[in-house]
Structures are given as C-alpha cells and as structure tokens.
Design a protein around this motif. Structure first.
Motif, PDB file in Angstrom:
ATOM      1  N   LEU A  46     -16.006  32.069   6.400  1.00 54.95           N
ATOM      2  CA  LEU A  46     -16.786  31.017   7.067  1.00 54.95           C
ATOM      3  C   LEU A  46     -17.607  30.232   6.040  1.00 54.95           C
ATOM      4  O   LEU A  46     -17.709  29.003   6.118  1.00 54.95           O
ATOM      5  CB  LEU A  46     -17.721  31.640   8.113  1.00 54.95           C
ATOM      6  N   THR A  63      -9.746  33.005  10.776  1.00 56.90           N
ATOM      7  CA  THR A  63     -10.538  32.140   9.883  1.00 56.90           C
ATOM      8  C   THR A  63      -9.747  31.808   8.616  1.00 56.90           C
ATOM      9  O   THR A  63      -9.791  30.662   8.147  1.00 56.90           O
ATOM     10  CB  THR A  63     -11.898  32.769   9.499  1.00 56.90           C
ATOM     11  N   ALA A  68     -15.004  27.689  11.176  1.00 60.11           N
ATOM     12  CA  ALA A  68     -14.435  27.686   9.815  1.00 60.11           C
ATOM     13  C   ALA A  68     -13.834  26.329   9.479  1.00 60.11           C
ATOM     14  O   ALA A  68     -14.094  25.765   8.415  1.00 60.11           O
ATOM     15  CB  ALA A  68     -13.391  28.789   9.675  1.00 60.11           C
TER      16      ALA A  68
END
Lengths: 131, 278
Positions: A122, B85, B212
């Motif tokens: 992330l 992700t 993401a």
C-alpha cells in the motif's frame, strides 16, 4: 474456553468497536473536507466549463499526499477537497494498520508479517513508486 | 456544462450508483464509469480515477455495518490482500502503457461478465465438512454467527484462490472497479466460504485493493477533486442508504434490469474502444 481466552476475546471486542467508531469518524472527516472544499471551489470556479473531456492531468499540488496536505493547510479549496479524497483512501489503510496491531497483540508473528507486506505494498502505491 | 451544474448532477448520479451497487451487490464502479464516459463525455482516465475513489467510499460506507458482525475473516483477507494489492500495483503500472482503446474494451468485457452474473440466479452450494491441510496450517478455518448458533467452515484451494485474487487486483486497477464479482467467485466457488463470510471479507478487501491503485492514479493526475469529490460523497451516501434498505427490498427484478443496462453499457464501451471514438 479458559479464563484468559475469554478476557482476550472481550478485550479485542472492545478494540473492534473502537475501530468501528474510528473508521466512521475518518469517513465523516473526509466527507466534511470534500464538501467544504467543493463549496468554496464552486463559489470561485462554478461558472467555468468542466474540463474533464480531455485528459490534461492535475496540477503538481494535487498529486502527492504531502503537497496536497501543505496546500490544504493554506486553505486552497481544490486541495482541501483532494485532502478529503486522500483521507478516504487512508480509511482502508487504517483498518490494515489496526489488523497489524491485533496480530501483534496476539503475538502472531506469521500474520503480523503478512500484514506488514500488505502495508508495504500500500505504501508503494501511495508514495507513487509505480506511477 | 458549468461546474456549478455538473457537481450536484454528479452527486445525485453517484447516490443512485452507490444505491444500485450495494443493493445488487455488484459495486458502484460498473455504473459510474459508463455514466461518466457515455453520459457526460468524461475522459476514461479521469473516470477510472474517480471510480476507484467511489469504490473505496462504497466499501467504507458498507464497512460500518460489517466491522463488528463476526463475518469478516481477517486472516483470509490479509493473505489474499497480498495478492490483490500486488495485482493492483501491477495493473496500475500496466495501465500506464496500454492504449486507452484496449482499456475500454477490457472494461466492456468486465461489464458483460457482471451483467451475466447479475441476471443468473444465485446457487446454494454445500460446504465441505472436512478441514483442508493448508488452511488448517495457516489457521484459516473459522466459524460465523448463523441463525442456529456458530457454524464452522473450512476454506480450501488457497493457492488457486490466491492466484485468482492477483488477477482480480490487476483488473480492479486496470479499469477502476472493485472486482467484487471475481473476489466473491474465488471465495464462494473455489475456496467454499459461506456467502455472508465471503461478502463481508470481500468488502474489506475491495477497499484495500482500490487504495493501492488509487495512490498510483493520484500521482498520475487522474484523481481530479472536482470530479472525484462529488462522486465520492454520492457513492458514500448511496451505499449507506443501500445497507439500510437491503433487508427490505426484493432484489431479483432489480438485478435483471440492472444486468440489461450494464450489458448495453458494456457493448458501447467495446464499440467505442474498437472504433477509436474515445
């Protein structure tokens, strides 16, 4: 179920309801930022024609988390709305951070590592390393 | 159209999209992108950026209802999020090199698949009573609050589920949707999770996956606050309203009408991509 486990479940239950409130608060804050930024932005630029037919990108101040925050603190309305959008992006990230805390409290090394990998991925996206 | 007219219009369209998306369980992205591109003539790159923000808003709006329910399996979510992700970063990276026409055609195909899923009646499948060796080693077996008390479930085919989730992440980032249909497919059919567990877990994962790729698109200038802002607010309101209405609405007819509309939009996106009229 033995006694410590019951206490443990109770404690995580309380943490989870705190998390629920935290996430709702985060969503609310981002909603307020977006709405107030938009109102001021429209007061100044409402008469302009929309420019979304042709892709021109966004000004530098609206494309990096730190620059967005800096411009929003200076009350730039577009940046305030963008900061709200950024807060919204961070809501699921906060939930992952919370999961990491939960796994760490349970001394679960494997799932703490798994969650750290997700957070790192992330971070790569938010920091623009792929862009 | 001036901005002071466009902004409230975008807000109300997004309320409807968020409402429909949460009532049919198909997400708001499949509605918002066609409305922006076909209805408002917005460039696909801006539409994808705004849609990803709406996807996160929808997921967060519904999460308020899910977070304490005991249906979300956080371990399964976290393992699979490595796949989604990583897939999302790969998809956002690929999107930078693909021609817009190709993205439009891929999106059209996603819409057709979504329409097919919407129109088909859901099938109840028996759950496995035998624990799977890998699931047990990873501690993925769980139980959820059923009406008759806690019911145990034993996920299986973790590697296959992981691989499909990577694909779901790529697709989600490439065309700006939540890929909820693929996520639920992987968890319902491959991994054999109970429907409520897969729905709640998928909802958690959709927000994380979209976060993401949204980061990547923010840096590319595809997230315009004057476009993504009202859409995010609308989607949030629509999803919260949908979560309240869901127990009282018959969704069967809604799903069929919705499926037809999404299929029409899908054909138009494919034609636009194929004829280069984006």
């Amino acid at each position: 179920m033995n006694e410590p486990a019951v206490q443990h479940e109770h404690r995580t239950g309380a943490l989870e309801s705190r998390l629920g409130r935290l996430l709702n608060a985060g969503t609310l804050v981002s909603g307020i930022l977006i709405a107030s930024g938009l109102v001021v932005y429209l007061a100044r630029h409402g008469g302009e024609r929309s420019a979304f037919r042709d892709f021109t990108g966004q000004p530098d101040g609206l494309t990096h988390p730190l620059r967005v925050a800096r411009a929003a603190i200076a009350f730039d309305p577009a940046a305030m709305a963008q900061l709200g959008v950024l807060c919204l992006i961070l809501v699921p990230v906060v939930r992952v951070v919370f999961s990491l805390i939960m796994f760490a409290l349970r001394k679960d090394a494997f799932y703490s590592a798994v969650t750290l990998i997700v957070l790192a991925l992330l971070g790569v996206g938010l920091w623009g390393a792929v862009a | 159209m001036t901005l002071s007219l466009l902004t409230p219009l975008l807000f109300f369209v997004s309320v409807a999209a968020g409402l429909l998306g949460s009532l049919t369980g198909l997400g708001g992205g499949v509605v918002i992108i066609p409305v922006l591109v076909l209805g408002f003539g917005v460039d696909l790159r801006y539409a994808i950026g705004a849609s990803l923000i709406a996807v996160i808003a929808t997921s967060s709006g519904a999460a308020a209802a899910y977070v304490r329910d005991g249906f979300t399996n956080v371990r399964i979510a976290m393992i699979l999020e490595i796949a989604t992700t990583a897939g999302a970063l790969a998809g956002a990276w690929i999107a930078g090199y693909l021609p817009l026409a190709a993205i439009s055609i891929i999106f059209g195909l996603v819409l057709l698949q979504t329409a097919y899923n919407a129109a088909r009646p859901p099938v109840a499948r028996p759950f496995d009573a035998e624990p799977d060796a890998l699931s047990t080693r990873l501690g993925l077996n769980g139980d959820y609050p059923a009406t008759e008390g806690p019911a145990a479930y034993f996920p299986r085919r973790i590697p296959q589920g992981f691989a499909v989730m990577f694909g779901a992440g790529v697709l989600s980032a490439l065309v700006g949707v939540g890929s909820g249909v693929i996520k639920v497919f992987a968890m319902d059919r491959l991994m054999r999770l109970p429907f409520k567990v897969s729905t709640a877990t998928s909802n958690f994962m959709i927000g994380v996956t979209a976060a993401a790729s949204a980061g990547v698109y923010l840096h590319r200038g595809q997230v315009a606050p004057a476009l993504a802002g009202p859409i995010a607010l609308g989607a949030l309101a629509g999803a919260m309203l949908g979560a309240k209405l869901l127990p009282r609405v018959r969704t069967r007819t809604l799903r069929i009408i919705f499926g037809c509309l999404v299929a029409l939009a899908g054909i138009q996106m494919i034609v636009k991509g194929a004829t280069g009229t984006l």
